[in-house]
Design a protein around this motif. Structure first.
Motif, mmCIF file in Angstrom:
data_model
loop_
_atom_site.group_PDB
_atom_site.id
_atom_site.type_symbol
_atom_site.label_atom_id
_atom_site.label_comp_id
_atom_site.label_asym_id
_atom_site.label_seq_id
_atom_site.Cartn_x
_atom_site.Cartn_y
_atom_site.Cartn_z
ATOM 1 N N UNK A 152 0.831 -1.202 0.000
ATOM 2 C CA UNK A 152 0.000 0.000 0.000
ATOM 3 C C UNK A 152 0.865 1.251 0.000
ATOM 4 N N UNK A 153 2.045 1.186 0.646
ATOM 5 C CA UNK A 153 2.969 2.324 0.584
ATOM 6 C C UNK A 153 3.421 2.571 -0.848
ATOM 7 N N UNK A 154 3.868 1.523 -1.518
ATOM 8 C CA UNK A 154 4.363 1.705 -2.885
ATOM 9 C C UNK A 154 3.246 2.107 -3.836
ATOM 10 N N UNK A 155 2.086 1.453 -3.738
ATOM 11 C CA UNK A 155 0.982 1.760 -4.641
ATOM 12 C C UNK A 155 0.336 3.101 -4.378
ATOM 13 N N UNK A 156 0.447 3.605 -3.131
ATOM 14 C CA UNK A 156 -0.179 4.888 -2.818
ATOM 15 C C UNK A 156 0.512 6.050 -3.511
ATOM 16 N N UNK A 157 1.657 5.765 -4.149
ATOM 17 C CA UNK A 157 2.293 6.815 -4.939
ATOM 18 C C UNK A 157 1.376 7.357 -6.020
ATOM 19 N N UNK A 158 0.450 6.517 -6.501
ATOM 20 C CA UNK A 158 -0.502 6.984 -7.498
ATOM 21 C C UNK A 158 -1.364 8.118 -6.969
ATOM 22 N N UNK A 159 -1.893 7.943 -5.753
ATOM 23 C CA UNK A 159 -2.686 9.001 -5.132
ATOM 24 C C UNK A 159 -1.855 10.246 -4.881
ATOM 25 N N UNK A 160 -0.633 10.037 -4.370
ATOM 26 C CA UNK A 160 0.222 11.177 -4.063
ATOM 27 C C UNK A 160 0.599 11.932 -5.337
ATOM 28 N N UNK A 161 0.892 11.188 -6.412
ATOM 29 C CA UNK A 161 1.231 11.824 -7.677
ATOM 30 C C UNK A 161 0.101 12.677 -8.212
ATOM 31 N N UNK A 162 -1.138 12.159 -8.110
ATOM 32 C CA UNK A 162 -2.293 12.938 -8.554
ATOM 33 C C UNK A 162 -2.481 14.177 -7.685
ATOM 34 N N UNK A 163 -2.269 14.018 -6.379
ATOM 35 C CA UNK A 163 -2.408 15.142 -5.453
ATOM 36 C C UNK A 163 -1.422 16.257 -5.770
ATOM 37 N N UNK A 164 -0.175 15.878 -6.075
ATOM 38 C CA UNK A 164 0.845 16.879 -6.383
ATOM 39 C C UNK A 164 0.642 17.469 -7.782
ATOM 40 N N UNK A 165 0.318 16.605 -8.740
ATOM 41 C CA UNK A 165 0.289 17.038 -10.142
ATOM 42 C C UNK A 165 -0.874 17.970 -10.445
ATOM 43 N N UNK A 166 -2.038 17.737 -9.848
ATOM 44 C CA UNK A 166 -3.212 18.533 -10.209
ATOM 45 C C UNK A 166 -3.027 20.018 -9.900
ATOM 46 N N UNK A 167 -2.674 20.401 -8.665
ATOM 47 C CA UNK A 167 -2.475 21.842 -8.442
ATOM 48 C C UNK A 167 -1.210 22.368 -9.100
ATOM 49 N N UNK A 168 -0.143 21.543 -9.143
ATOM 50 C CA UNK A 168 1.111 21.994 -9.728
ATOM 51 C C UNK A 168 0.964 22.248 -11.224
ATOM 52 N N UNK A 169 0.152 21.412 -11.880
ATOM 53 C CA UNK A 169 -0.074 21.599 -13.314
ATOM 54 C C UNK A 169 -0.759 22.934 -13.586
ATOM 55 N N UNK A 170 -1.764 23.254 -12.788
ATOM 56 C CA UNK A 170 -2.440 24.540 -12.952
ATOM 57 C C UNK A 170 -1.509 25.712 -12.705
ATOM 58 N N UNK A 171 -0.669 25.595 -11.678
ATOM 59 C CA UNK A 171 0.262 26.677 -11.354
ATOM 60 C C UNK A 171 1.299 26.862 -12.455
ATOM 61 N N UNK A 172 1.878 25.757 -12.931
ATOM 62 C CA UNK A 172 2.892 25.838 -13.988
ATOM 63 C C UNK A 172 2.284 26.367 -15.280
ATOM 64 N N UNK A 173 1.067 25.908 -15.590
ATOM 65 C CA UNK A 173 0.418 26.358 -16.819
ATOM 66 C C UNK A 173 0.223 27.866 -16.824
ATOM 67 N N UNK A 174 -0.177 28.416 -15.676
ATOM 68 C CA UNK A 174 -0.410 29.857 -15.597
ATOM 69 C C UNK A 174 0.890 30.647 -15.530
ATOM 70 N N UNK A 175 1.926 30.048 -14.917
ATOM 71 C CA UNK A 175 3.174 30.784 -14.697
ATOM 72 C C UNK A 175 4.155 30.642 -15.850
ATOM 73 N N UNK A 176 4.334 29.417 -16.358
ATOM 74 C CA UNK A 176 5.361 29.144 -17.361
ATOM 75 C C UNK A 176 4.795 28.737 -18.714
ATOM 76 N N UNK A 177 3.489 28.518 -18.776
ATOM 77 C CA UNK A 177 2.888 28.040 -20.014
ATOM 78 C C UNK A 177 2.708 26.530 -19.971
ATOM 79 N N UNK A 178 1.688 26.036 -20.661
ATOM 80 C CA UNK A 178 1.359 24.615 -20.545
ATOM 81 C C UNK A 178 2.447 23.676 -21.063
ATOM 82 N N UNK A 179 3.289 24.046 -22.073
ATOM 83 C CA UNK A 179 4.334 23.099 -22.484
ATOM 84 C C UNK A 179 5.305 22.754 -21.366
ATOM 85 N N UNK A 180 5.540 23.706 -20.434
ATOM 86 C CA UNK A 180 6.473 23.451 -19.333
ATOM 87 C C UNK A 180 5.999 22.308 -18.442
#
Length: 495
Positions: free
Chosen positions: A190-218
């Motif tokens: 469950x520790x190893x597999x929970x990386x999927x949840x953690x990755x989604x948690x980090x990527x969703x807000x970070x993607x929005x922030x990067x898209x607005x700050x650096x552009x979506x290709x970044x």
């Protein structure tokens, strides 16, 4: 839910209770944990098996970050390439703006699951897991170029990424069949597999922030580079088997090998396909994971759309609020793994009861909150709260059905994971197709989406409660184990 993605192993040898692995009699119907000699157990802290779990956690964090980044980045991509809405648009705002564009759903399929699981079980999983992440990350670097060339190129690229990502979970299962001592499998997996949840948690807000700050290709350049870096570390430090690991202690190696026994070996080229196809416990796993994945894919591909078109959160808030459910699921997944192992180690419940209990709770409670979301209407606070609770509580099922392959067939766990993952992607195709775009732009349409997801969750919970099992299946035993079982039967008959 994201916990649905977690597929992991458990059970090594069907031994009855006893103080020694050499003296405990075999029983084909037993589903308690095999006990090992009273030698001191090497601590998990800084151990090779814990390092393996942490690196897997990081790898799946990257994979699922790559998997969900398009869901949020697409909002910026569409706004950039088509800033003016069509004059004949029939989109209806379902809710008023919160106090003080359409998203293209992306289902990331896994067509390489079955062959990946089969080859991982034969050769070992480290090369397939590492290459799977590396290929997915490299192709992600090409996403901006594919987007410029046209939507067909982008679709083809994401399909190729699905081939790379599809081998990762079966490879993980094959590795844990050789690495995870039975009393620790729930927590390690469950520790190893929970990386999927953690990755989604980090990527969703970070993607929005990067898209607005650096552009979506970044978004794709940074995520792809992170995946390539992880692959380098993986290939340097990881080995398929504790016997060949260069930095493992002798005490830990002996503990792992002795506790897993003969089930910790590869399955060879032949597998009992006919017996597998007629295995009721295996079909219970497959059907239940398909049902749970329906809810997972509904949220993964559609939650940013719901937050954008219905709740009208901006791109940055959209990413953050869409990520909250996965933070809860990540924490609940790891906690549930610890509790499940504790219940099994203390012999409070058998493996079968533990698997069914965690699966039942982990599917029924999220279903209840899915229904609650449909009644929250335009109340932004309630809607976000109920969605967060639904996905959080879904993490309870992680030490249930999602690690059950290794219970019923440790030697074939990677192959079975490939099978269940392949079937599990069917909802990834059907859910977005059945959630018609115009339907998802109205509150009544979203109520239907949530009710359907809740009903399917309940159906999966009932199927697994009735037909699931934690007992190793006869077709999964090695030749030596089958011979020993026959001897024990003969002895019991003669006495």
């Amino acid at each position: 839910m994201l916990s649905s993605i977690i597929t992991l192993p458990l059970h090594a040898m069907p031994l009855t209770n006893g103080n020694s692995i050499n003296t405990a009699p075999l029983d084909e119907g037993e589903d308690t944990e095999p006990l090992i000699d009273n030698d001191p157990i090497p601590p998990q802290c800084c151990s090779a098996r814990l390092n393996l779990a942490f690196l897997m956690f990081c790898g799946f964090s990257v994979v699922y970050g790559l998997r969900v980044n398009l869901s949020v980045a697409m909002v910026a991509m569409v706004n950039t390439t088509d800033p003016e809405p069509a004059l004949n648009s029939s989109v209806v705002s379902a809710c008023p703006l919160p106090p003080g564009g359409d998203n293209i759903s992306d289902s990331f399929h896994q067509p390489a699951g079955i062959p990946g699981g089969y080859l991982s079980g034969h050769y070992g999983g480290s090369i397939f897991l590492g290459v799977g992440v590396l290929v997915t990350a490299f192709l992600t670097l090409l996403t901006p170029l594919a987007a410029q060339m046209g939507s067909h190129w982008l679709f083809a690229l994401r399909a190729l990424e699905g081939f790379g990502e599809g081998v990762t979970f079966p490879a993980m299962m094959a590795m844990w069949a050789r690495w995870a001592p039975p009393p620790e499998r729930s927590r390690l997996m469950t520790l190893s597999g929970s990386g999927g949840n953690f990755g989604a948690f980090i990527a969703l807000p970070l993607t929005g922030l990067i898209s607005q700050s650096l552009g979506w290709p970044a978004v794709f350049y940074l995520c792809g580079a992170a995946g390539c870096l992880w692959a380098v570390v993986w290939f340097i430090f990881i080995s398929d088997d504790p016997r060949t690991h260069r930095r493992i202690s002798k005490e830990e190696r002996d503990y792992i090998i002795k506790s897993i026994g003969s089930q910790g070996t590869g399955h060879g080229w032949s597998v009992p396909l006919l017996s597998m196809s007629m295995s009721v416990p295996l079909w219970a796993i497959i059907i239940t994971q398909m049902c749970s994945n329906w809810s997972y894919y509904t949220l993964l591909t559609s939650l940013p759309t719901y937050m954008d078109n219905v709740m009208h959160f901006d791109l940055k808030s959209n990413g953050f609020l869409s990520a909250l459910p996965y933070l809860g699921a990540w924490l609940m997944t790891m906690l549930s793994g610890l509790v499940a192992d504790s219940l099994i180690e203390r012999e409070v419940f058998s493996i079968t009861v533990v698997r069914k209990l965690f699966t039942l709770i982990g599917l029924m409670l999220p279903a209840a909150f899915f229904v609650a979301v449909s009644f929250a209407g335009c109340n932004h606070i309630l809607a976000v709260t109920f969605l967060t609770l639904s996905t959080t509580l879904g993490g309870i099922s992680a030490p249930g059905v999602y690690i059950n392959q290794i219970d019923i067939a440790p030697r074939y766990a990677g192959f079975l994971m490939g099978i269940s993952n392949t079937f599990g992607t069917i909802p990834g195709v059907l859910a977005p197709l059945l959630q018609d775009t115009s339907l998802r732009h109205t509150m009544a349409g979203w109520m239907k989406v949530f009710w359907v997801a809740a009903g399917i969750n309940v159906g999966g919970a009932l199927v697994y409660t009735i037909f699931g099992s934690g007992k190793i299946q006869p077709w999964a035993n090695t030749e030596d184990e089958r011979a020993e079982t026959e001897k024990e039967r003969s002895r019991s008959i003669s006495t």
